[in-house]
Design a protein around this motif. Structure first.
Motif, PDB file in Angstrom:
ATOM      1  N   ALA A  43       0.875  -1.189  -0.089  1.00 35.58           N
ATOM      2  CA  ALA A  43      -0.003   0.031   0.069  1.00 35.58           C
ATOM      3  C   ALA A  43       0.940   1.398  -0.082  1.00 35.58           C
ATOM      4  CB  ALA A  43      -1.063   0.004   1.137  1.00 35.58           C
ATOM      5  N   ALA A  44       1.807   1.279   0.764  1.00 40.37           N
ATOM      6  CA  ALA A  44       2.870   2.562   0.804  1.00 40.37           C
ATOM      7  C   ALA A  44       3.557   2.636  -0.493  1.00 40.37           C
ATOM      8  CB  ALA A  44       3.881   2.348   1.987  1.00 40.37           C
ATOM      9  N   ALA A  45       3.547   1.726  -1.256  1.00 37.04           N
ATOM     10  CA  ALA A  45       4.443   1.972  -2.586  1.00 37.04           C
ATOM     11  C   ALA A  45       3.274   2.639  -3.618  1.00 37.04           C
ATOM     12  CB  ALA A  45       4.975   0.596  -3.038  1.00 37.04           C
ATOM     13  N   SER A  46       1.926   2.645  -3.412  1.00 40.36           N
ATOM     14  CA  SER A  46       1.074   3.054  -4.387  1.00 40.36           C
ATOM     15  C   SER A  46       1.274   4.424  -4.818  1.00 40.36           C
ATOM     16  CB  SER A  46      -0.418   2.629  -3.705  1.00 40.36           C
ATOM     17  OG  SER A  46      -1.084   3.202  -4.742  1.00 40.36           O
ATOM     18  N   ALA A  50      -2.149   2.117   4.636  1.00 36.13           N
ATOM     19  CA  ALA A  50      -1.082   1.377   5.316  1.00 36.13           C
ATOM     20  C   ALA A  50      -1.004   1.969   6.790  1.00 36.13           C
ATOM     21  CB  ALA A  50       0.172   1.856   4.475  1.00 36.13           C
ATOM     22  N   ARG A  51      -1.559   3.316   7.002  1.00 37.09           N
ATOM     23  CA  ARG A  51      -1.367   3.692   8.343  1.00 37.09           C
ATOM     24  C   ARG A  51      -2.461   3.584   9.388  1.00 37.09           C
ATOM     25  NH1 ARG A  51       1.110   7.494   4.732  1.00 37.09           N
ATOM     26  NH2 ARG A  51      -0.877   8.628   4.340  1.00 37.09           N
ATOM     27  N   LEU A  52      -3.565   2.697   8.882  1.00 33.86           N
ATOM     28  CA  LEU A  52      -4.754   2.529   9.692  1.00 33.86           C
ATOM     29  C   LEU A  52      -4.223   1.750  10.907  1.00 33.86           C
ATOM     30  CD1 LEU A  52      -7.483   2.081   7.301  1.00 33.86           C
ATOM     31  CD2 LEU A  52      -7.044   4.007   8.812  1.00 33.86           C
ATOM     32  N   LYS A  53      -4.887   2.087  12.113  1.00 35.05           N
ATOM     33  CA  LYS A  53      -4.647   1.279  13.465  1.00 35.05           C
ATOM     34  C   LYS A  53      -5.762   1.410  14.152  1.00 35.05           C
ATOM     35  CE  LYS A  53       0.157   2.311  14.493  1.00 35.05           C
ATOM     36  NZ  LYS A  53       0.991   2.844  15.670  1.00 35.05           N
ATOM     37  N   GLY A  54      -6.098   0.561  14.967  1.00 34.76           N
ATOM     38  CA  GLY A  54      -7.073   0.529  16.035  1.00 34.76           C
ATOM     39  C   GLY A  54      -8.496  -0.124  15.535  1.00 34.76           C
TER      40      GLY A  54
END
Length: 721
Positions: free
Chosen positions: A235-238, A247-251
């Motif tokens: 995802a970060a390479a998109s 890519a940064r989702l948490k919780g």
């Protein structure tokens, strides 16, 4: 109208079950305690073993979950409730759909029962379909792993999970009214659940039962990132910012809220010569299925199948499943007390099941319907100088239908008729056991313009058997060896699947020409117990021929079966090949010390399975090595426990799945029994995943997109008066 001879035979067997106990002077309660729980006064008696016997006498791995352990382990799904038992993992398709996995086997190879009869749902059809059994109503759960479970069906090569409740009463309470209730709050999903049951004796022989339960949860809070490391890197390479944000989702795990309710009523007549009872229940379950977050731009299936299909950028929309089931059950027993027969037992059940898969727009995408009936008649022999046995007949019919966008199966019917026997001979230090099952299965699909132009019909005759010996090697210690041969007819899904299945993100293609799946198995056991300790070890090896599995194939294969239409999902075709599974499970408990009125105990569990498909390498979704240990201070009124679970990395993967990182969880609990002399009234506070680690089960289809619960503080109150 009765559509087949086997269906008419099953109805005749069920009718016999309905009629003959009424002629008896009905029933002594079997295997109950004064508190009404369903087991022998010795807590290690396993009633699922056909001939009720001590856990140490069964020639395969077994687990019993009851009492305080059940209260501590209780979760909204049967899979998560049992996930800490030896040899058991869970499908973990989000917090609301989690089915037990036994020795690496799941789906068709594990039978989920309620009091010896099937759950009558479609949880075997797809991992996003929940099991229609509510753990809140369980008095006791028994798990049989290995060949001893084959007496409940040739498909149970992995084992059997039997959830035992008291909806059909087994005793007449001494009180004017008997009440059991349990309530739980869990912080990870803001879970609020409760269940209560009442039993009232109307006469000295007649008792009625009413129960109800309700559970509501919000979206599950997880530990760490939502996406796995491998998915975050993609995802970060998109080039798309929205995908990078994933890519940064948490919780919180989106679309995982649920609401479940159930009501039931039953009655039983209990006399000196037998018992007869029935129950009716209705349940409804509305729950969300976790979304697969986008991790890449659209991918061309035709050029690359080297990665897990979940890497290919498809998103699973926020689908909600609305499930309902109405069920009727019957149980009876006649005490014969003859020279050869001791008793005759029956068990029968019927259910009408339906669930709808509701799209975000509120429209119904697909409707699944399932009508099932199962009946089981057992003749239990009297003990004659150490020779015990039981034989019987079993009938099962299932009528399945799917309509809508995800109709990947035509309308189909499965009829099964089985004959089985289990015989044992106790020679003192040596015990011998033999079991056999014959099963006739008929599967037929209706013609379907979208899937199959013509009707299809297959019939199979399967014969399974086992031979075992157990030998005492010293006081309190026994070693056992069991050899088994099993045959399994393919399921309707394996034969007739032909369509897109969003739940597994695959176009699934069955093969109507499959033959039987056959296997040889050997299992060794070592069990011992003494003053302040117990130990159990089971090691097994299974060799399969014609093992049925799913594999990724070129899209052109599914396109040809789908009239040349463009593929929405990767092409997964069922195939047959040789395979082997082997592994072990062990558990032990030792009393370390006595400190005042408290016993200090330690216990541990270890399990491992390795599975290989000839010509394809590792079998997919196999749980890795797992170690679990605990220390507990046990008192008459107050107990405290701490435990540590470590699940190792799984890097032995097939070519369409990603490796899974290992994790370590720390849990703790404290329980208090406020009423002297009442062990079933308990207050418990527990903390699970205390350090809020990111954890994923390799056996889950969604493990890269849906981690397990984060820190979960749970408060549970169980009352029995």
């Amino acid at each position: 109208m009765l559509r087949s001879p086997s269906l008419r035979a099953g109805c005749a067997l069920t009718a016999l079950c309905l009629v003959w106990p009424a002629a008896a002077q009905t029933a002594a309660p079997a295997d109950t305690q004064a508190d009404g729980s369903y087991h022998d006064p010795r807590s290690d008696i396993v009633v699922t073993a056909l001939i009720p016997r001590s856990q140490g006498d069964i020639l395969s791995g077994t687990s019993i979950v009851t009492g305080e352990e059940l209260t501590r382990s209780l979760r909204p799904t049967i899979g998560e409730t049992l996930a800490r038992q030896p040899g058991v993992s869970a499908t973990s398709f989000g917090p609301n759909a989690s089915r037990p996995i036994l020795r690496g086997f799941q789906g068709e190879r594990v039978r989920i029962l309620t009091d010896g009869i099937g759950s009558f749902d479609v949880s075997n059809t797809s991992v996003d379909h929940a099991v229609a059994i509510n753990p809140l109503t369980a008095d006791r759960i028994e798990v049989l792993r290995g060949p001893s479970a084959l007496l409940y069906g040739s498909s149970a090569i992995g084992g059997v999970v039997n959830v035992i409740d008291s909806r059909i009463p087994r005793r007449v309470p001494d009180e004017a009214i008997h009440i059991d209730a349990i309530g739980t709050y869990g912080s990870a999903a803001n879970e609020r659940s409760g269940s209560g049951e009442i039993e009232v004796p109307l006469t000295e022989n007649f008792v009625v039962h009413v129960d109800g339960s309700y559970s509501k949860t919000d979206n599950l809070r997880t530990g760490g990132y939502i996406l796995s490391k491998a998915m975050r890197e993609i995802a970060a390479a998109s080039d798309e910012e929205e995908i990078q944000d994933n890519a940064r989702l948490k919780g919180k795990l989106a679309n995982t809220a649920a609401e479940v309710w159930e009501v039931a009523g039953g009655f039983a007549y209990i006399g000196d010569g037998g018992n007869l009872g029935m129950s009716i229940s209705h349940s409804e379950n509305t729950y969300g299925v976790p979304s697969r977050l986008e991790v890449a731009e659209e991918h061309d299936h035709d050029h690359d199948h080297d990665h897990d299909h979940e890497e290919e950028g498809h998103s699973h929309e926020n689908v909600t499943l609305a499930m309902k089931q109405t069920r009727a059950d019957l149980r009876g027993e006649v005490a014969v007390n003859g020279g050869f027969l001791d008793s005759i037992r029956l068990r029968a059940g019927w259910a009408d099941y339906q669930h709808q898969e509701i799209e975000p727009s509120g429209e119904v995408g697909t409707t699944f319907k399932n009508q099932s009936m199962e009946s089981r008649l057992e003749f239990v022999q009297a003990d004659r100088n150490g020779w015990q046995g039981a034989s019987g007949a079993q009938f099962f019919t299932r009528r399945f239908q799917a309509d809508g966008e995800e109709k990947f199966l035509p309308k189909n019917q499965t009829d099964q008729f089985g004959l089985f026997t289990l015989q044992s001979l106790d020679l003192g230090d040596t015990r011998l056991e033999a079991g056999a099952r014959y099963e006739h299965t008929k599967l037929q699909s209706d013609p379907d313009a979208d899937l199959f132009a013509e009707a299809s019909q297959r019939s199979f005759n399967a014969l399974s058997g086992s031979l075992g010996i157990s030998q005492a090697i010293m006081p309190g210690w026994r070693v056992g060896l069991n050899l088994s041969r099993s045959e399994r007819a393919p399921s309707a899904e394996e034969l007739f699947a032909r369509g897109n299945h969003a739940g597994t993100q695959a176009f699934e293609l069955g093969n109507p020409d499959f033959g039987k799946e056959k296997s040889w198995g050997v299992e060794g056991t070592l069990r011992g117990s003494g003053n302040g300790y117990s130990f159990s070890l089971a090691a097994y090896h299974n060799w399969f021929s014609g093992f049925i599995y799913e594999s990724v194939v070129d899209d052109s294969v599914c396109q040809a079966a789908n009239g040349g239409a463009e593929m929405e999902f990767p092409c997964y075709a069922y195939a047959q090949a040789d395979a082997r599974y082997y592994g072990f499970e062990a558990e032990a408990s030792v009393k370390l010390a006595q400190v005042g009125s408290y016993a200090i105990n330690i216990d541990g569990v270890a399990d491992y399975v390795r599975a290989t498909i000839k010509g394809n390498g590792p079998a997919p979704r196999i749980p890795p090595l797992r170690l679990l240990g605990g220390i507990e201070a046990q008192g008459a009124r107050l107990s405290a426990r701490a435990e540590l679970e470590h699940v190792f990395e799984q890097d032995r993967v097939t070519d369409f799945e990603t490796p899974t990182d290992g994790f370590t969880m720390v849990n703790a609990s404290i329980s208090f029994k406020p009423l002297a002399g009442n062990d079933r009234t308990t207050l418990m506070l527990s903390a699970n995943n205390i350090f809020d680690v990111e954890a994923r089960r390799h056996a889950s289809f969604l493990k890269d997109f849906a981690p397990l619960a984060g820190r979960d503080i749970r408060l549970t109150a169980r009352i029995s008066i």
